[in-house]
Design a protein around this motif. Structure first.
Motif, short mmCIF file in Angstrom:
data_model
loop_
_atom_site.label_atom_id
_atom_site.label_comp_id
_atom_site.label_asym_id
_atom_site.label_seq_id
_atom_site.Cartn_x
_atom_site.Cartn_y
_atom_site.Cartn_z
N MET A 1 96.07 110.58 -27.44
CA MET A 1 95.98 109.22 -27.52
C MET A 1 96.54 108.20 -26.90
O MET A 1 96.06 107.20 -26.57
CB MET A 1 95.80 108.62 -29.18
N LYS A 2 98.08 108.68 -26.62
CA LYS A 2 98.75 107.79 -25.36
C LYS A 2 98.03 107.44 -24.37
O LYS A 2 98.23 106.52 -23.57
CB LYS A 2 100.18 108.25 -25.56
N ASN A 3 97.12 108.31 -23.80
CA ASN A 3 96.45 108.24 -22.57
C ASN A 3 95.30 107.25 -22.58
O ASN A 3 94.96 106.90 -21.45
CB ASN A 3 95.62 109.57 -22.19
N PHE A 4 95.32 106.51 -23.67
CA PHE A 4 94.29 105.45 -23.78
C PHE A 4 94.95 104.20 -23.10
O PHE A 4 94.24 103.05 -22.73
CB PHE A 4 93.65 105.28 -24.97
N PHE A 5 96.19 104.16 -23.17
CA PHE A 5 96.90 102.79 -22.41
C PHE A 5 97.28 103.30 -21.24
O PHE A 5 97.75 104.30 -20.67
CB PHE A 5 98.14 102.70 -23.47
#
Length: 167
Positions: free
Chosen positions: A140-144
């Protein structure tokens, strides 16, 4: 400690604020006007003023805010309160789902889809301004777009520890 939340939404014109305890922590819900189109704007200002009132009563203490979902009507007043005060405020955002899945829309309506997509982008922009994150998965960190401070809390359930009627 103090928890602010919105009271259970109902069909009334004005939802009155409530005071209650969550274990030994005082919790206050925020009243808001419950008219369509007005309720989100009203809730933004209600939360902003509630945070500013609460912070004004503190000395030079550091304020920690934990937000449980990346919704615009929660993130915007919190960020505004950081700008409008000289207090040290740190915000942790819990993201319970993939950001684009939090807002659901009817895929048959292209106008609504564009509006929801725009609101999702604005919500992610506001979310990117938070100090730290609690994510369900590492991916989910890849959404930033920029590096973030985060902790991962994977949603693992121990089936033996819960009554069968909840599973």
């Amino acid at each position: 400690s103090c928890i602010y939340s919105y009271p259970t939404n109902s069909k009334t014109f004005y939802v009155t604020p409530e005071n209650f305890f969550v274990e030994d922590v005082a919790a206050r819900s925020i009243g808001f006007c419950n008219l369509i189109l007005v309720n989100k704007i009203f809730s933004i200002f209600s939360l902003l003023f509630a945070i500013l009132r609460y912070i004004r009563g503190l000395d030079d203490q550091k304020v920690d805010i934990i937000v449980n979902t990346p919704k615009i009507h929660l993130l915007l007043p919190i960020l505004l309160s950081k700008v409008l005060t000289r207090k040290s405020i740190s915000v942790v955002l819990v993201i319970p789902d993939i950001p684009t899945m939090i807002t659901q829309y009817n895929k048959q309506n292209p106008i609504k889809k564009q509006i929801v997509d725009m609101l999702d982008k604005f919500s992610m922009f506001l979310a990117s301004k938070m100090d730290a994150f609690v994510l369900l998965t590492d991916e989910m960190k890849n959404f930033f777009k920029s590096p973030i401070k985060y902790a991962v809390v994977e949603g693992i359930i121990d089936e033996k520890g819960y009554p069968k009627d909840l599973m």
